[in-house]
Write a protein that holds these residues in place. Structure first.
Motif, PDB file in Angstrom:
ATOM      1  N   ARG A  82      28.769  38.496  32.847  1.00 20.25           N
ATOM      2  CA  ARG A  82      29.234  39.672  33.562  1.00 20.25           C
ATOM      3  C   ARG A  82      30.239  39.243  34.627  1.00 20.25           C
ATOM      4  O   ARG A  82      30.036  38.269  35.333  1.00 20.25           O
ATOM      5  N   ILE A  83      31.320  40.001  34.748  1.00 23.01           N
ATOM      6  CA  ILE A  83      32.394  39.695  35.691  1.00 23.01           C
ATOM      7  C   ILE A  83      32.335  40.710  36.819  1.00 23.01           C
ATOM      8  O   ILE A  83      32.274  41.915  36.574  1.00 23.01           O
ATOM      9  N   GLN A  84      32.361  40.210  38.073  1.00 19.01           N
ATOM     10  CA  GLN A  84      32.378  41.101  39.221  1.00 19.01           C
ATOM     11  C   GLN A  84      33.704  40.958  39.941  1.00 19.01           C
ATOM     12  O   GLN A  84      34.101  39.880  40.349  1.00 19.01           O
ATOM     13  N   LEU A  85      34.401  42.081  40.100  1.00 15.42           N
ATOM     14  CA  LEU A  85      35.634  42.165  40.872  1.00 15.42           C
ATOM     15  C   LEU A  85      35.366  43.129  42.011  1.00 15.42           C
ATOM     16  O   LEU A  85      34.976  44.281  41.780  1.00 15.42           O
ATOM     17  N   ASN A  86      35.551  42.663  43.233  1.00 13.65           N
ATOM     18  CA  ASN A  86      35.200  43.422  44.436  1.00 13.65           C
ATOM     19  C   ASN A  86      33.724  43.799  44.380  1.00 13.65           C
ATOM     20  O   ASN A  86      32.879  42.916  44.321  1.00 13.65           O
ATOM     21  N   ASP A  87      33.382  45.071  44.359  1.00 18.85           N
ATOM     22  CA  ASP A  87      31.976  45.473  44.402  1.00 18.85           C
ATOM     23  C   ASP A  87      31.475  46.086  43.103  1.00 18.85           C
ATOM     24  O   ASP A  87      30.498  46.812  43.107  1.00 18.85           O
ATOM     25  N   ALA A  97      44.753  44.112  37.199  1.00 18.60           N
ATOM     26  CA  ALA A  97      44.839  45.157  38.224  1.00 18.60           C
ATOM     27  C   ALA A  97      44.228  44.669  39.538  1.00 18.60           C
ATOM     28  O   ALA A  97      44.737  44.985  40.623  1.00 18.60           O
ATOM     29  N   PHE A  98      43.164  43.882  39.442  1.00 17.48           N
ATOM     30  CA  PHE A  98      42.529  43.306  40.629  1.00 17.48           C
ATOM     31  C   PHE A  98      43.492  42.381  41.372  1.00 17.48           C
ATOM     32  O   PHE A  98      43.617  42.447  42.593  1.00 17.48           O
ATOM     33  N   ILE A  99      44.216  41.546  40.638  1.00 18.91           N
ATOM     34  CA  ILE A  99      45.162  40.608  41.247  1.00 18.91           C
ATOM     35  C   ILE A  99      46.363  41.356  41.837  1.00 18.91           C
ATOM     36  O   ILE A  99      46.814  41.057  42.945  1.00 18.91           O
ATOM     37  N   ILE A 100      46.868  42.332  41.114  1.00 20.22           N
ATOM     38  CA  ILE A 100      48.010  43.109  41.618  1.00 20.22           C
ATOM     39  C   ILE A 100      47.622  43.857  42.887  1.00 20.22           C
ATOM     40  O   ILE A 100      48.399  43.930  43.841  1.00 20.22           O
ATOM     41  N   ASN A 101      46.403  44.394  42.923  1.00 19.67           N
ATOM     42  CA  ASN A 101      45.915  45.077  44.121  1.00 19.67           C
ATOM     43  C   ASN A 101      45.806  44.094  45.290  1.00 19.67           C
ATOM     44  O   ASN A 101      46.134  44.433  46.428  1.00 19.67           O
ATOM     45  N   ALA A 102      45.350  42.884  45.031  1.00 14.11           N
ATOM     46  CA  ALA A 102      45.246  41.873  46.095  1.00 14.11           C
ATOM     47  C   ALA A 102      46.629  41.472  46.605  1.00 14.11           C
ATOM     48  O   ALA A 102      46.807  41.188  47.785  1.00 14.11           O
TER      49      ALA A 102
END
Length: 154
Positions: A82-87, A97-102
């Protein structure tokens, strides 16, 4: 002889009038400088693999962390992939999308210094980590750090 003699007194008492000011100043200092944990773990605390060469990350504000491990809640399944990005629990397709948001949260000059840290449980599948790496390559996030614990007993 005089009737008035100087009585020898001991050391004067310590003035504690400023003590509340000092206590509140220290309290205010620690309240301002303390950072709270930004994300709550949805995966179990990863048991990190051990490594002989461990180096601390510089500029933690430029580090985006991806957690890989077994989900705490049974509704996400019982596998260690399982992968967790943020919460939230996510898929590898949501990593770009997680990296672009960061990247939107830092200045343009700091983007080349951004690091993606992968904290994966040692029971996690290498295939999941490779999927994450491929998605990171798609958004040109090539600076990757793998979290590990220092090898003990040497």
């Amino acid at each position: 002889m005089s009737k008035f003699r100087k009585k020898k007194k001991g050391m004067p008492a310590v003035n504690t009038a400023a003590l509340p000011d000092i206590v509140f100043m220290l309290l205010f200092f620690f309240m301002v400088t303390t950072t709270m944990r930004e994300t709550s773990l949805q995966v179990e605390n990863p048991r990190l693999p051990s490594a002989s060469e461990v180096k601390k990350l510089e500029h933690k504000s430029l580090v985006s962390t991806i957690y890989v491990g077994k989900a705490k809640e049974a509704k996400y399944g019982t596998s260690y992939n399982r992968i967790q990005l943020n919460d939230k629990i996510s898929t590898a397709d949501e990593v770009p999308a997680f990296i672009i948001n960061a990247r939107t949260k830092v200045s343009e000059a700091e983007i080349p210094f951004m690091t993606t840290s992968i904290k994966a449980d040692k029971e996690s599948s290498v295939g999941t980590i490779i999927d994450i790496r491929l998605k990171l390559r798609d958004v040109n996030a090539l600076k990757i750090s793998y979290s590990a614990s220092a090898k003990s007993g040497e």
